[in-house]
Write a protein that holds these residues in place. Structure first.
Motif, PDB file in Angstrom:
ATOM      1  N   THR A 279      34.738  21.105  53.464  1.00  0.00           N
ATOM      2  CA  THR A 279      33.333  20.710  53.337  1.00  0.00           C
ATOM      3  C   THR A 279      32.500  21.801  52.672  1.00  0.00           C
ATOM      4  OG1 THR A 279      32.847  21.461  55.588  1.00  0.00           O
ATOM      5  CG2 THR A 279      33.423  19.131  55.303  1.00  0.00           C
ATOM      6  N   LYS A 280      32.906  23.046  52.855  1.00  0.00           N
ATOM      7  CA  LYS A 280      32.214  24.148  52.183  1.00  0.00           C
ATOM      8  C   LYS A 280      32.496  24.114  50.679  1.00  0.00           C
ATOM      9  CE  LYS A 280      32.248  26.703  56.441  1.00  0.00           C
ATOM     10  NZ  LYS A 280      32.273  25.387  57.135  1.00  0.00           N
ATOM     11  N   LEU A 281      33.724  23.774  50.318  1.00  0.00           N
ATOM     12  CA  LEU A 281      34.066  23.662  48.903  1.00  0.00           C
ATOM     13  C   LEU A 281      33.364  22.461  48.266  1.00  0.00           C
ATOM     14  CD1 LEU A 281      37.878  24.530  48.968  1.00  0.00           C
ATOM     15  CD2 LEU A 281      35.956  26.013  48.346  1.00  0.00           C
ATOM     16  N   LYS A 282      33.177  21.399  49.038  1.00  0.00           N
ATOM     17  CA  LYS A 282      32.420  20.242  48.525  1.00  0.00           C
ATOM     18  C   LYS A 282      30.962  20.624  48.285  1.00  0.00           C
ATOM     19  CE  LYS A 282      35.291  16.508  50.368  1.00  0.00           C
ATOM     20  NZ  LYS A 282      35.397  15.387  51.326  1.00  0.00           N
ATOM     21  N   ALA A 283      30.422  21.428  49.186  1.00  0.00           N
ATOM     22  CA  ALA A 283      29.058  21.929  48.992  1.00  0.00           C
ATOM     23  C   ALA A 283      28.984  22.813  47.758  1.00  0.00           C
ATOM     24  CB  ALA A 283      28.599  22.706  50.228  1.00  0.00           C
ATOM     25  N   ALA A 284      29.997  23.685  47.593  1.00  0.00           N
ATOM     26  CA  ALA A 284      30.048  24.558  46.415  1.00  0.00           C
ATOM     27  C   ALA A 284      30.148  23.732  45.133  1.00  0.00           C
ATOM     28  CB  ALA A 284      31.233  25.513  46.519  1.00  0.00           C
ATOM     29  N   ASP A 285      30.990  22.707  45.167  1.00  0.00           N
ATOM     30  CA  ASP A 285      31.154  21.834  44.002  1.00  0.00           C
ATOM     31  C   ASP A 285      29.840  21.161  43.631  1.00  0.00           C
ATOM     32  OD1 ASP A 285      32.877  20.272  42.076  1.00  0.00           O
ATOM     33  OD2 ASP A 285      32.188  18.596  43.333  1.00  0.00           O
ATOM     34  N   PHE A 286      29.106  20.694  44.636  1.00  0.00           N
ATOM     35  CA  PHE A 286      27.802  20.070  44.403  1.00  0.00           C
ATOM     36  C   PHE A 286      26.850  21.057  43.737  1.00  0.00           C
ATOM     37  CE2 PHE A 286      23.463  19.060  45.582  1.00  0.00           C
ATOM     38  CZ  PHE A 286      23.375  17.678  45.415  1.00  0.00           C
ATOM     39  N   MET A 287      26.798  22.269  44.265  1.00  0.00           N
ATOM     40  CA  MET A 287      25.894  23.289  43.718  1.00  0.00           C
ATOM     41  C   MET A 287      26.280  23.649  42.287  1.00  0.00           C
ATOM     42  SD  MET A 287      23.608  23.973  46.035  1.00  0.00           S
ATOM     43  CE  MET A 287      22.931  25.588  45.662  1.00  0.00           C
ATOM     44  N   MET A 288      27.564  23.844  42.051  1.00  0.00           N
ATOM     45  CA  MET A 288      28.044  24.236  40.721  1.00  0.00           C
ATOM     46  C   MET A 288      27.744  23.153  39.689  1.00  0.00           C
ATOM     47  SD  MET A 288      31.597  25.744  42.276  1.00  0.00           S
ATOM     48  CE  MET A 288      32.485  26.341  40.870  1.00  0.00           C
ATOM     49  N   ARG A 289      27.934  21.891  40.086  1.00  0.00           N
ATOM     50  CA  ARG A 289      27.675  20.774  39.165  1.00  0.00           C
ATOM     51  C   ARG A 289      26.195  20.625  38.841  1.00  0.00           C
ATOM     52  NH1 ARG A 289      28.286  16.283  41.275  1.00  0.00           N
ATOM     53  NH2 ARG A 289      29.150  16.683  43.352  1.00  0.00           N
ATOM     54  N   HIS A 290      25.352  21.123  39.744  1.00  0.00           N
ATOM     55  CA  HIS A 290      23.907  21.044  39.519  1.00  0.00           C
ATOM     56  C   HIS A 290      23.336  22.360  38.975  1.00  0.00           C
ATOM     57  CE1 HIS A 290      24.387  17.437  42.020  1.00  0.00           C
ATOM     58  NE2 HIS A 290      23.259  17.023  41.466  1.00  0.00           N
ATOM     59  N   GLY A 291      24.219  23.223  38.477  1.00  0.00           N
ATOM     60  CA  GLY A 291      23.764  24.451  37.841  1.00  0.00           C
ATOM     61  C   GLY A 291      23.202  25.483  38.801  1.00  0.00           C
ATOM     62  N   ARG A 292      23.664  25.451  40.059  1.00  0.00           N
ATOM     63  CA  ARG A 292      23.153  26.380  41.063  1.00  0.00           C
ATOM     64  C   ARG A 292      24.287  27.208  41.668  1.00  0.00           C
ATOM     65  NH1 ARG A 292      17.879  24.864  41.948  1.00  0.00           N
ATOM     66  NH2 ARG A 292      17.387  22.736  41.295  1.00  0.00           N
ATOM     67  N   LYS A 293      23.928  28.241  42.417  1.00  0.00           N
ATOM     68  CA  LYS A 293      24.903  29.166  42.972  1.00  0.00           C
ATOM     69  C   LYS A 293      25.050  28.971  44.483  1.00  0.00           C
ATOM     70  CE  LYS A 293      23.501  32.701  39.599  1.00  0.00           C
ATOM     71  NZ  LYS A 293      22.962  34.073  39.441  1.00  0.00           N
ATOM     72  N   MET A 294      26.224  29.346  44.988  1.00  0.00           N
ATOM     73  CA  MET A 294      26.462  29.350  46.430  1.00  0.00           C
ATOM     74  C   MET A 294      27.243  30.596  46.808  1.00  0.00           C
ATOM     75  SD  MET A 294      28.379  26.522  48.836  1.00  0.00           S
ATOM     76  CE  MET A 294      29.832  27.390  49.454  1.00  0.00           C
ATOM     77  N   PHE A 295      26.921  31.161  47.956  1.00  0.00           N
ATOM     78  CA  PHE A 295      27.618  32.340  48.467  1.00  0.00           C
ATOM     79  C   PHE A 295      28.153  32.025  49.854  1.00  0.00           C
ATOM     80  CE2 PHE A 295      27.543  36.730  50.390  1.00  0.00           C
ATOM     81  CZ  PHE A 295      28.517  37.277  49.565  1.00  0.00           C
ATOM     82  N   LEU A 296      29.472  32.114  50.015  1.00  0.00           N
ATOM     83  CA  LEU A 296      30.129  31.872  51.300  1.00  0.00           C
ATOM     84  C   LEU A 296      30.467  33.208  51.938  1.00  0.00           C
ATOM     85  CD1 LEU A 296      31.526  30.002  53.376  1.00  0.00           C
ATOM     86  CD2 LEU A 296      33.549  30.027  51.889  1.00  0.00           C
ATOM     87  N   SER A 297      29.978  33.418  53.158  1.00  0.00           N
ATOM     88  CA  SER A 297      30.124  34.735  53.780  1.00  0.00           C
ATOM     89  C   SER A 297      30.352  34.606  55.285  1.00  0.00           C
ATOM     90  CB  SER A 297      28.871  35.567  53.497  1.00  0.00           C
ATOM     91  OG  SER A 297      29.007  36.904  53.931  1.00  0.00           O
ATOM     92  N   ASN A 298      30.699  35.722  55.906  1.00  0.00           N
ATOM     93  CA  ASN A 298      30.982  35.755  57.337  1.00  0.00           C
ATOM     94  C   ASN A 298      29.681  35.811  58.144  1.00  0.00           C
ATOM     95  OD1 ASN A 298      31.857  36.578  60.005  1.00  0.00           O
ATOM     96  ND2 ASN A 298      33.797  37.152  59.068  1.00  0.00           N
ATOM     97  N   GLY A 299      29.550  34.892  59.115  1.00  0.00           N
ATOM     98  CA  GLY A 299      28.362  34.869  59.951  1.00  0.00           C
ATOM     99  C   GLY A 299      28.496  35.661  61.233  1.00  0.00           C
ATOM    100  N   PHE A 300      29.715  36.109  61.541  1.00  0.00           N
ATOM    101  CA  PHE A 300      29.924  36.943  62.730  1.00  0.00           C
ATOM    102  C   PHE A 300      29.520  38.387  62.445  1.00  0.00           C
ATOM    103  CE2 PHE A 300      32.395  33.273  63.641  1.00  0.00           C
ATOM    104  CZ  PHE A 300      32.467  33.175  65.020  1.00  0.00           C
ATOM    105  N   ASP A 301      29.766  38.831  61.247  1.00  0.00           N
ATOM    106  CA  ASP A 301      29.370  40.166  60.790  1.00  0.00           C
ATOM    107  C   ASP A 301      28.544  39.977  59.520  1.00  0.00           C
ATOM    108  OD1 ASP A 301      29.058  42.711  59.840  1.00  0.00           O
ATOM    109  OD2 ASP A 301      31.164  43.282  60.034  1.00  0.00           O
ATOM    110  N   LEU A 302      27.244  40.203  59.619  1.00  0.00           N
ATOM    111  CA  LEU A 302      26.320  39.882  58.526  1.00  0.00           C
ATOM    112  C   LEU A 302      26.142  41.023  57.525  1.00  0.00           C
ATOM    113  CD1 LEU A 302      23.599  38.056  60.645  1.00  0.00           C
ATOM    114  CD2 LEU A 302      25.321  37.007  59.158  1.00  0.00           C
ATOM    115  N   GLU A 303      26.915  42.084  57.687  1.00  0.00           N
ATOM    116  CA  GLU A 303      26.756  43.267  56.829  1.00  0.00           C
ATOM    117  C   GLU A 303      26.985  42.939  55.356  1.00  0.00           C
ATOM    118  OE1 GLU A 303      28.674  47.760  56.347  1.00  0.00           O
ATOM    119  OE2 GLU A 303      28.888  46.687  58.252  1.00  0.00           O
ATOM    120  N   ALA A 304      28.057  42.197  55.055  1.00  0.00           N
ATOM    121  CA  ALA A 304      28.364  41.865  53.658  1.00  0.00           C
ATOM    122  C   ALA A 304      27.318  40.949  53.069  1.00  0.00           C
ATOM    123  CB  ALA A 304      29.747  41.212  53.572  1.00  0.00           C
TER     124      ALA A 304
END
Length: 268
Positions: free
Chosen positions: A209-234
């Motif tokens: 489902t995260k990749l589907k969200a990424a695909d939607f964003m990419m097709r609409h000319g937008r960016k997505m960043f997938l990151s760890n929510g347990f450690d927010l440092e990155a």
């Protein structure tokens, strides 16, 4: 000022059917910092997981899940309010369904509400309306909801916080040699056809489902960043300093090479 949408999943926000207070507070502090640089909209899961502590019904049945979500929404929102109040940040709750993006009038109303909240220093918190909607009206997961929210509010970036460091070439829990994709402007063939496999029993997504969200964003000319929510440092380093240590950045097709060149220049 750029506008970003941050989506946080149930696995991050809850633990043993209760709000994971330390992790939620860390998220609240991060959002407080980000608001000095960005206009922020939060898409939050967690109502069903939080509600289960008060009402232990069968969540696999439609009425059970709705009843649990109804009990969980005030628990989730009161927890957010209590924590954001510490930092003097007002919040607003917005519940949406897939139908809200199929109607121009309803989408416009949502856009106007967001555009009224942000200049008045109110943080909009969006969730899917599990309670009064039919299965046909629901996205079914907040990853795809957040992508549609990002598109509707004209966000520059969608940030999805999950229980993983990013997107790997294979499952890192099963393969020690799994490699993290840092930048992608095209998804590997066939990945969107795989079954969703959430790690948390109250999550509805998983990597697909995260990749589907990424695909939607990419097709609409937008960016997505997938990151760890347990450690927010990155995530904080990426958003506040432009330092990309962990996490996967999904870009519109053709922009991956440009981003990799920038990264090489920074390292050089």
């Amino acid at each position: 000022m750029d506008r970003i949408v941050i989506k946080v999943g149930s696995a991050v926000l809850t633990e043993k059917n209760e709000i994971a207070k330390d992790r939620m507070m860390n998220l609240v502090y991060l959002i407080s910092k980000l608001r000095s640089k960005y206009e922020v909209v939060l898409v939050s899961s967690g109502a069903v997981a939080a509600g289960y502590s008060a009402l232990q019904l069968d969540k696999t049945k439609q009425i059970g899940k709705k009843a649990i979500a109804a009990a969980g929404q005030p628990i989730l929102m009161s927890s957010y309010k209590m924590m954001f109040d510490i930092l003097h940040i007002d919040t607003a709750q917005i519940l949406l369904t897939e139908d809200d993006f199929d109607s121009r009038k309803r989408t416009k109303m949502f856009q106007e509400i967001i555009n009224a909240h942000i200049p008045n220093n109110i943080l909009p918190i969006v969730n899917e309306n599990d309670i009064s909607s039919t299965p046909e009206q629901l996205f079914g997961d907040n990853d795809q909801l957040s992508a549609n929210v990002a598109q509707a509010v004209d966000a520059d970036l969608l940030v999805i916080l999950s229980d993983i460091n990013g997107y790997y070439d294979k499952d890192p829990s099963k393969h020690k040699d799994a490699k993290l994709y840092k930048v992608l402007d095209e998804l590997p063939e066939g990945v969107l056809d795989e079954c969703a496999t959430p790690n948390d029993p109250f999550a509805t997504g998983g990597i697909v489902t995260k990749l589907k969200a990424a695909d939607f964003m990419m097709r609409h000319g937008r960016k997505m960043f997938l990151s760890n929510g347990f450690d927010l440092e990155a995530c904080e380093a990426f958003l506040m300093k432009g330092e990309h240590t962990l996490g996967t950045l999904f870009l519109p097709k053709g922009e991956g090479k440009k981003e990799k060149k920038k990264d090489k220049k920074k390292k050089g």
